[in-house]
Write an enzyme that holds these catalytic residues in place. Structure first.
Site, short mmCIF file in Angstrom:
data_model
loop_
_atom_site.label_atom_id
_atom_site.label_comp_id
_atom_site.label_asym_id
_atom_site.label_seq_id
_atom_site.Cartn_x
_atom_site.Cartn_y
_atom_site.Cartn_z
CG ASP A 1 -2.89 9.79 3.32
OD1 ASP A 1 -2.62 9.59 4.52
OD2 ASP A 1 -2.77 10.89 2.78
CB THR B 1 -0.97 0.03 1.20
OG1 THR B 1 -0.26 0.37 2.39
CG2 THR B 1 -1.68 -1.30 1.39
CG ASN C 1 7.48 1.11 6.51
OD1 ASN C 1 8.59 1.11 7.06
ND2 ASN C 1 7.24 1.76 5.38
CB THR D 1 15.34 5.68 4.03
OG1 THR D 1 15.11 6.43 5.24
CG2 THR D 1 15.42 4.20 4.35
CB VAL E 1 17.37 2.73 8.15
CG1 VAL E 1 17.36 1.75 6.99
CG2 VAL E 1 17.10 2.00 9.47
CE1 TYR F 1 10.08 9.40 12.81
CE2 TYR F 1 11.88 9.23 14.39
CZ TYR F 1 11.13 8.68 13.37
OH TYR F 1 11.40 7.41 12.91
CE LYS G 1 8.40 6.29 13.78
NZ LYS G 1 7.67 5.29 12.98
N1 LIG Z 1 15.33 5.92 8.18
C1 LIG Z 1 15.57 5.80 9.46
O1 LIG Z 1 16.68 6.11 9.93
C2 LIG Z 1 14.52 5.23 10.38
C3 LIG Z 1 14.92 4.86 11.68
C4 LIG Z 1 13.98 4.35 12.55
C5 LIG Z 1 12.67 4.17 12.13
N2 LIG Z 1 12.31 4.55 10.87
C6 LIG Z 1 10.90 4.38 10.50
O2 LIG Z 1 10.81 3.51 9.38
C7 LIG Z 1 9.62 3.80 8.67
C8 LIG Z 1 9.95 3.98 7.19
O3 LIG Z 1 10.78 5.13 7.06
P1 LIG Z 1 11.87 5.29 5.91
O4 LIG Z 1 13.17 5.48 6.56
O5 LIG Z 1 11.69 4.23 4.90
O6 LIG Z 1 11.42 6.72 5.36
P2 LIG Z 1 11.13 7.26 3.90
O7 LIG Z 1 12.11 6.72 2.92
O8 LIG Z 1 10.97 8.72 4.08
O9 LIG Z 1 9.71 6.60 3.55
C9 LIG Z 1 8.55 6.95 4.27
C10 LIG Z 1 7.40 6.16 3.70
O10 LIG Z 1 6.22 6.50 4.44
C11 LIG Z 1 5.22 6.89 3.50
N3 LIG Z 1 4.26 7.83 4.05
C12 LIG Z 1 4.46 9.04 4.59
N4 LIG Z 1 3.29 9.60 4.93
C13 LIG Z 1 2.31 8.70 4.60
C14 LIG Z 1 0.90 8.68 4.70
N5 LIG Z 1 0.21 9.71 5.23
N6 LIG Z 1 0.23 7.57 4.26
C15 LIG Z 1 0.90 6.54 3.73
N7 LIG Z 1 2.24 6.50 3.56
C16 LIG Z 1 2.93 7.58 4.01
C17 LIG Z 1 6.00 7.50 2.34
O11 LIG Z 1 5.17 7.59 1.21
P3 LIG Z 1 5.28 8.83 0.13
O12 LIG Z 1 6.34 8.41 -0.84
O13 LIG Z 1 3.91 8.92 -0.43
O14 LIG Z 1 5.69 10.05 0.92
C18 LIG Z 1 7.12 6.49 2.23
O15 LIG Z 1 6.69 5.35 1.57
C19 LIG Z 1 9.03 5.06 9.30
O16 LIG Z 1 7.98 4.71 10.18
C20 LIG Z 1 10.21 5.64 10.06
O17 LIG Z 1 9.79 6.44 11.13
C21 LIG Z 1 13.21 5.06 9.99
#
Ligand SMILES: NC(=O)c1ccc[n+]([C@@H]2O[C@H](COP(=O)([O-])OP(=O)(O)OC[C@H]3O[C@@H](n4cnc5c(N)ncnc54)[C@H](OP(=O)(O)O)[C@@H]3O)[C@@H](O)[C@H]2O)c1
Length: 249
Positions: A60, A39, A83, A184, A182, A149, A153
């Site tokens: 969303d 999704t 996620n 990203t 991570v 943030y 969390k």
């Molecule tokens: N990266 C890190 O260092 C890190 C560390 C700890 C935890 N996390 C967690 O891991 C998860 C994934 O993050 P990521 O690092 O992969 O970040 P990312 O690359 O910024 O991706 C975020 C994802 O969430 C989606 N999203 C944002 N708002 C949304 C909404 N309202 N409805 C549906 N989808 C939505 C985005 O979709 P769009 O493309 O449409 O914006 C994208 O697919 C998050 O929960 C983040 O908090 C990340």
């Protein structure tokens, strides 16, 4: 915690189009999932994944109607991975930071809350299954570089604990993931060593298959988790020290 086998299972991932969600989707397919409901706000972004087991759906996570529609469409789901997430504010001094903080709560806390509310009955009807929340070590101890943030969390962490207690009787295992940095889009500005989304995705699936309630999916997270267990105060001091001028807590 009852483990769940990935092979043959039907999974749903939110925010599946990029980052960790994309890596989880690919890892689920590589590990033999029977079907993956991938999704995303823009499901067309998933058209590059060519696999007959992939079912792209629009979602969303802040849109209650879309959550309801997805819940109707995924009657066979056994594994729900929440996620999708955002990190928007780098402080709370500006008035815009409050708007950003609200948005973080909408996506990172109220989204998973509604998702669990709508999909837990389906999991129960299917004889049980698993919910996974993708949280952060910043949800255990506030990381003041991204304070609001971290608060969102922390709310997700608390929700994860509640879901585990409330849904366990329906044979639903609830896994909390506490990731470190991570590589990203979300962490692009963070000047630290980062784990690859692929490695993190595989570690998360390993944790689910091992029945580990709390999953620390990368080396930073593992070390942080150990320290947090030994001394939450030492963890607070460690993360506070990342903000210059912070007094010893
Ligand atoms: N990266 C890190 O260092 C890190 C560390 C700890 C935890 N996390 C967690 O891991 C998860 C994934 O993050 P990521 O690092 O992969 O970040 P990312 O690359 O910024 O991706 C975020 C994802 O969430 C989606 N999203 C944002 N708002 C949304 C909404 N309202 N409805 C549906 N989808 C939505 C985005 O979709 P769009 O493309 O449409 O914006 C994208 O697919 C998050 O929960 C983040 O908090 C990340």
């Amino acid at each position: 915690m009852t483990a769940l086998r990935i092979e043959g299972t039907t999974a749903l991932v939110t925010g599946a189009n990029r980052g960790i969600g994309r890596a989880l989707t690919e890892a689920l397919l590589a590990r033999g999932a029977g079907k993956v409901y991938a999704t995303a706000r823009n499901p067309q972004a998933l058209s590059t994944v060519r696999d007959g087991r992939l079912v792209p759906l629009r979602l969303d996570v802040t849109d209650a109607d879309q959550i309801r529609a997805v819940a109707e469409a995924v009657r066979d789901v056994r594994l729900v991975i929440s996620n999708a997430g955002v990190a928007l504010a780098t402080g709370f001094a500006e008035s815009a930071d409050v708007d950003n903080a609200r948005r973080e709560m909408e996506v990172n806390y109220f989204g998973p809350l509604q998702l669990i509310q709508r999909l837990a009955p389906t999991l129960a009807k299917n004889g049980g299954g698993a919910v996974v929340t993708i949280g952060s070590v910043a949800g255990l101890t506030n990381l003041p570089i991204i304070p609001t943030y971290s608060a969102s969390k922390a709310a997700l962490h608390s929700l994860t604990q509640a879901a585990r207690a409330l849904l366990g009787g329906q044979r639903i295992s609830v896994f909390g993931v506490y990731a470190g940095p991570v590589d990203t889009d979300m962490s692009r500005a963070l000047p630290v060593a980062k784990a690859s989304p692929r490695d993190v995705a595989y570690a998360i699936l390993d944790g689910i298959e091992a029945g580990q309630a709390d999953i620390f999916p990368d080396p930073f997270a593992v070390a942080f988790g150990r320290q947090f267990e030994a001394s939450p105060k030492a963890s607070e001091r460690q993360l506070a020290a990342m903000v210059s001028g912070a007094p010893a807590a």
